[in-house]
Write a protein that holds these residues in place. Structure first.
Motif, PDB file in Angstrom:
ATOM      1  N   ALA A 154      28.519 -38.465  13.896  1.00  0.00           N
ATOM      2  CA  ALA A 154      27.587 -39.590  13.781  1.00  0.00           C
ATOM      3  C   ALA A 154      26.373 -39.210  12.957  1.00  0.00           C
ATOM      4  N   MET A 155      25.725 -40.220  12.435  1.00  0.00           N
ATOM      5  CA  MET A 155      24.430 -40.049  11.786  1.00  0.00           C
ATOM      6  C   MET A 155      23.668 -41.355  11.872  1.00  0.00           C
ATOM      7  N   ASN A 156      22.364 -41.238  11.739  1.00  0.00           N
ATOM      8  CA  ASN A 156      21.530 -42.433  11.791  1.00  0.00           C
ATOM      9  C   ASN A 156      21.666 -43.236  10.517  1.00  0.00           C
ATOM     10  N   ARG A 157      21.510 -44.546  10.657  1.00  0.00           N
ATOM     11  CA  ARG A 157      21.533 -45.441   9.502  1.00  0.00           C
ATOM     12  C   ARG A 157      20.234 -45.282   8.725  1.00  0.00           C
ATOM     13  N   GLY A 158      20.227 -45.732   7.501  1.00  0.00           N
ATOM     14  CA  GLY A 158      19.015 -45.724   6.703  1.00  0.00           C
ATOM     15  C   GLY A 158      18.735 -44.355   6.114  1.00  0.00           C
ATOM     16  N   GLU A 159      17.476 -44.114   5.833  1.00  0.00           N
ATOM     17  CA  GLU A 159      17.098 -42.927   5.082  1.00  0.00           C
ATOM     18  C   GLU A 159      16.625 -41.766   5.947  1.00  0.00           C
ATOM     19  N   GLY A 160      16.607 -41.930   7.271  1.00  0.00           N
ATOM     20  CA  GLY A 160      16.209 -40.832   8.143  1.00  0.00           C
ATOM     21  C   GLY A 160      17.218 -39.702   8.055  1.00  0.00           C
ATOM     22  N   GLN A 161      16.758 -38.479   8.244  1.00  0.00           N
ATOM     23  CA  GLN A 161      17.618 -37.325   8.136  1.00  0.00           C
ATOM     24  C   GLN A 161      17.766 -36.674   9.501  1.00  0.00           C
ATOM     25  N   ALA A 162      18.955 -36.754  10.077  1.00  0.00           N
ATOM     26  CA  ALA A 162      19.205 -36.197  11.410  1.00  0.00           C
ATOM     27  C   ALA A 162      19.165 -34.684  11.364  1.00  0.00           C
ATOM     28  N   GLY A 163      18.682 -34.078  12.427  1.00  0.00           N
ATOM     29  CA  GLY A 163      18.753 -32.636  12.557  1.00  0.00           C
ATOM     30  C   GLY A 163      17.529 -31.911  12.044  1.00  0.00           C
ATOM     31  N   ILE A 164      16.570 -32.602  11.480  1.00  0.00           N
ATOM     32  CA  ILE A 164      15.364 -31.956  10.968  1.00  0.00           C
ATOM     33  C   ILE A 164      14.213 -32.174  11.929  1.00  0.00           C
ATOM     34  N   ALA A 165      14.120 -33.368  12.472  1.00  0.00           N
ATOM     35  CA  ALA A 165      13.026 -33.694  13.397  1.00  0.00           C
ATOM     36  C   ALA A 165      13.267 -33.017  14.745  1.00  0.00           C
TER      37      ALA A 165
END
Length: 167
Positions: A154-165
């Motif tokens: 899975a990953m978030n929609r849009g331009e957010g980058q998972a795994g960095i925050a």
């Protein structure tokens, strides 16, 4: 208990996955599915885990994961709009008389036949877990010979980058 999806960005080193799974086991938490692969940056991997639990359990897991040396970042992906998919390969018993019926079901679910044998076919199913479970439910009476699933990624929609925050 709610279903949660978390994404963990980690250094691609031997033993990292074992330490993550060990953390879950020591705490008595169950992993429903786990998917691991290389990430967008060389030397990093992304681990996507689905689990069931309450918010307190999830926060505790996040704090414990954050203590692991090779963990770069953790995101609770299911808190935000996301896309998730699971790959499933299903080998079905197919007699000549039922072949058109099964192929119709495969087409309805937008799946792909990737191998045809004399009395069997292998079908590739890509979709969310609910779709894949529905596909299995419909085909169960025909005879499932073998099944393998990847677990959700899975990953978030849009331009957010998972795994960095942070979690």
């Amino acid at each position: 208990m709610q279903k949660h999806t978390i994404s963990i960005l980690v250094n691609n080193h031997p033993g990292v996955l074992q330490r993550i799974c060990g953390l879950f086991g020591r705490r008595g938490y169950n992993i429903d599915s786990i998917s691991v692969g290389t990430a967008e940056k060389e030397g990093l991997s992304r681990v996507v885990i689905t689990l069931k639990g309450n918010d307190t359990t999830l926060e505790q897991i996040g704090r414990q994961l954050d203590k692991l040396i090779d963990v770069i970042g953790i995101v609770h992906v299911s808190r935000y709009p996301m896309v998730s998919r699971e790959l499933m390969l299903v080998k079905l018993r197919v007699e000549p008389a039922t072949r058109p019926e099964i192929f119709g079901i495969v087409e309805t679910f937008r799946c792909s036949v990737i191998d045809i044998g004399t009395n069997s076919v292998v079908v590739q199913v890509v979709g969310d877990t609910d779709k894949n479970n529905a596909f299995l439910h419909v085909l169960k009476p025909y005879g499932i010979l073998e099944l393998t699933r990847t677990g959700e990624t899975a990953m978030n929609r849009g331009e957010g980058q998972a795994g960095i925050a942070s979690f």
